[in-house]
Scaffold this active site. Structure first.
Site, PDB file in Angstrom:
ATOM      1  N   LYS A  15       0.857  -1.185   0.000  1.00 24.42           N
ATOM      2  CA  LYS A  15       0.000   0.000   0.000  1.00 24.42           C
ATOM      3  C   LYS A  15       0.891   1.233   0.000  1.00 24.42           C
ATOM      4  CE  LYS A  15      -3.620   2.193   2.836  1.00 24.42           C
ATOM      5  NZ  LYS A  15      -4.330   2.137   4.135  1.00 24.42           N
ATOM      6  N   ASP A 146       5.537   1.137  14.519  1.00 22.62           N
ATOM      7  CA  ASP A 146       4.268   1.128  15.254  1.00 22.62           C
ATOM      8  C   ASP A 146       4.479   1.190  16.760  1.00 22.62           C
ATOM      9  OD1 ASP A 146       2.820   0.911  12.937  1.00 22.62           O
ATOM     10  OD2 ASP A 146       1.736  -0.890  13.532  1.00 22.62           O
ATOM     11  N   ASP A 283     -15.474  -9.552   9.535  1.00 23.21           N
ATOM     12  CA  ASP A 283     -15.827  -8.205   9.095  1.00 23.21           C
ATOM     13  C   ASP A 283     -17.047  -7.705   9.876  1.00 23.21           C
ATOM     14  OD1 ASP A 283     -17.090  -6.039   7.488  1.00 23.21           O
ATOM     15  OD2 ASP A 283     -15.512  -6.524   6.045  1.00 23.21           O
ATOM     16  N   ARG A 285     -19.167  -5.472   9.245  1.00 23.71           N
ATOM     17  CA  ARG A 285     -20.373  -5.285   8.431  1.00 23.71           C
ATOM     18  C   ARG A 285     -21.153  -6.593   8.300  1.00 23.71           C
ATOM     19  NH1 ARG A 285     -16.735  -2.418   3.922  1.00 23.71           N
ATOM     20  NH2 ARG A 285     -15.495  -4.206   4.641  1.00 23.71           N
ATOM     21  N   VAL A 332     -13.510   0.232  11.686  1.00 26.04           N
ATOM     22  CA  VAL A 332     -14.723   0.064  12.490  1.00 26.04           C
ATOM     23  C   VAL A 332     -14.999   1.319  13.306  1.00 26.04           C
ATOM     24  CG1 VAL A 332     -15.825  -1.301  14.308  1.00 26.04           C
ATOM     25  CG2 VAL A 332     -14.410  -2.441  12.589  1.00 26.04           C
ATOM     26  N   GLY A 333     -13.973   1.849  13.935  1.00 20.71           N
ATOM     27  CA  GLY A 333     -14.146   3.030  14.778  1.00 20.71           C
ATOM     28  C   GLY A 333     -14.693   4.232  14.036  1.00 20.71           C
ATOM     29  N   ASN A 335     -16.470   4.087  11.058  1.00 24.86           N
ATOM     30  CA  ASN A 335     -17.617   3.858  10.184  1.00 24.86           C
ATOM     31  C   ASN A 335     -18.804   3.124  10.800  1.00 24.86           C
ATOM     32  OD1 ASN A 335     -16.484   4.995   7.686  1.00 24.86           O
ATOM     33  ND2 ASN A 335     -14.988   3.339   7.891  1.00 24.86           N
ATOM     34  N   GLU A 383      -2.017   7.392   9.026  1.00 22.05           N
ATOM     35  CA  GLU A 383      -0.670   6.917   9.348  1.00 22.05           C
ATOM     36  C   GLU A 383       0.324   7.280   8.252  1.00 22.05           C
ATOM     37  OE1 GLU A 383      -1.272   2.751  11.486  1.00 22.05           O
ATOM     38  OE2 GLU A 383      -2.874   3.174  10.057  1.00 22.05           O
TER      39      GLU A 383
END
EC number: 2.7.2.1
Length: 396
Positions: A15, A146, A283, A285, A332-333, A335, A383
């Site tokens: 990424k 991290d 997930d 969702r 998650v936090g 959305n 990040e």
């Protein structure tokens, strides 16, 4: 003005995000998936466009070459040497790396040695560094850890109650993770609240497929939920979080699933958490959809997930002796609005409360009621921007 690229290399993915610095403008971003497999996918996003190609990418060096060639092909850069710095996310820095570091001397070898602390992450992170070093040997390469943000934890927080020799000889202690994210959202929370970071007590909740919670006092981490590895702490998408260690020898004795260290790691890291309890998905969702359909296992998984997070927030309210704000970030936090509501409703006694009209999908900012004593904030993490900033700071 310079161009800096932030990299997050996984075992089969890469990424990236390209910045114009110091303006902090995103010029392009992308993701290369399925490295080492057939039908690898490279996606580049820029100027409102999204371009994708499917090809076979054998290794990280080839992935970086494709990334750089795509930047030229889409006229984002004219030549490789327009990129003057690259920053790499590395999960584990151990006690050795207390801050972001330029890659020189034995730095990369040390990163690889620390793979014992993050066997799923550090080898891939190091592969990304080596790939850029081979193709762009003259630019400034920086590794951003991290764990660095958590090196401010006091010894009482990071030591385990094991015989001292396991710390002195084997470095078994709490290291934490997601530090770059916790550091970023703490700074953004101070801006949102209009107060100096040094005056604030914050509980930052990075909740994605992996998750961690950190107690931040005066801009420094004083405790965090992840431990010796990213397996510790709260229940996660596929990870157990904290469990009674005696469960492991018990299952080694009475089942066929725990015969080797690899078996243990696989079950605890990849087959547990939301996935293991729900027998459905990791997930959120999917879990919420199954809950809505009345699925008992999914409902139990969700309730356990919320419960573990509430307990850690309560623990850190005690560590900090109160808090000015609770911050939600990551997939998650940021959305899952019903998740945020459920977490906060169970700890409202502490003086935090969510306004249902503000707590809607995709919202950022303060979602508290007017009367709440502890503010509840939703702040998208970035990040990659922290990595780019550190590269600029450390450029020769």
């Amino acid at each position: 003005m310079t161009k800096t690229i932030a990299i997050n290399a996984g075992s089969s993915s890469l990424k990236w995000q390209l910045y114009l610095m110091p303006e902090e403008k995103v010029l392009a971003k992308g993701l290369i998936e399925r490295i080492g497999l057939k039908d690898s996918i490279s996606t580049v996003k820029f100027d409102g466009r999204s371009e994708q190609q499917i090809l076979d990418i054998e290794n990280h060096i080839q992935a970086v070459k494709i990334l750089l060639d795509d930047l030229i092909r889409f006229d984002i850069i004219k030549a490789y040497d327009e990129i003057t710095g690259v920053g790499h996310r590395v999960v584990a820095g151990g006690e050795y790396f207390k801050e972001s570091t330029v890659v020189e001397g034995d730095v990369l070898e040390k990163v690889e040695e620390l793979s014992l602390l993050a066997p799923l992450h550090n080898p891939a992170n190091a592969a990304g560094v080596r790939a850029f070093k081979e193709l762009l040997p003259d630019i400034t390469s920086v590794v951003v850890f991290d764990t660095s943000f958590h090196t401010s934890m006091p010894e009482k927080a990071y030591r385990y109650p094991l015989p001292t020799k396991y710390y002195t000889e084997n470095k078994v202690r709490k290291y934490g993770a997601h530090g770059t994210s916790h550091q970023f959202v703490a700074g953004e929370a101070a801006k949102l609240l209009g107060r100096p970071l040094e005056d604030l007590k914050l509980i930052t909740c990075h909740i994605g497929n992996g998750g961690s919670i950190t107690a931040v006092k005066a801009g420094k981490s004083v405790d965090t939920s992840m431990g010796f590895t990213p397996l510790g702490g709260i229940m996660m998408g596929t990870r157990t979080g904290d469990i009674d260690p005696a469960i492991i020898p018990y299952l080694m004795q009475y089942t066929e699933d725990f015969n080797t260290p690899e078996d243990i790691s696989r079950v605890l890291n990849r087959e547990s958490g939301l996935l293991g309890v729900s027998a459905n998905s990791s997930d959120m969702r999917d879990i919420e959809a199954a809950v809505a359909e009345g699925n008992h296992e999914a409902s139990l998984a969700y309730e356990m997930y919320v419960d573990r997070i509430q307990k850690h927030i309560g623990q850190y309210l005690a560590v900090l002796n109160g808090a000015d704000a609770i911050v939600f970030t990551a997939g998650v936090g940021e959305n899952a609005e019903s998740f945020r509501r459920d977490v906060i409703s169970g700890i409202s006694w502490f003086g935090c409360d969510v306004d249902d009209e503000k707590n809607v999908f995709g919202v950022t900012g303060d979602i508290s009621t007017e009367a709440a004593k502890i503010r509840v904030l939703v702040i998208p993490t970035d990040e990659e921007l922290v990595i780019a900033r550190d590269v600029e700071r450390l450029k020769k």
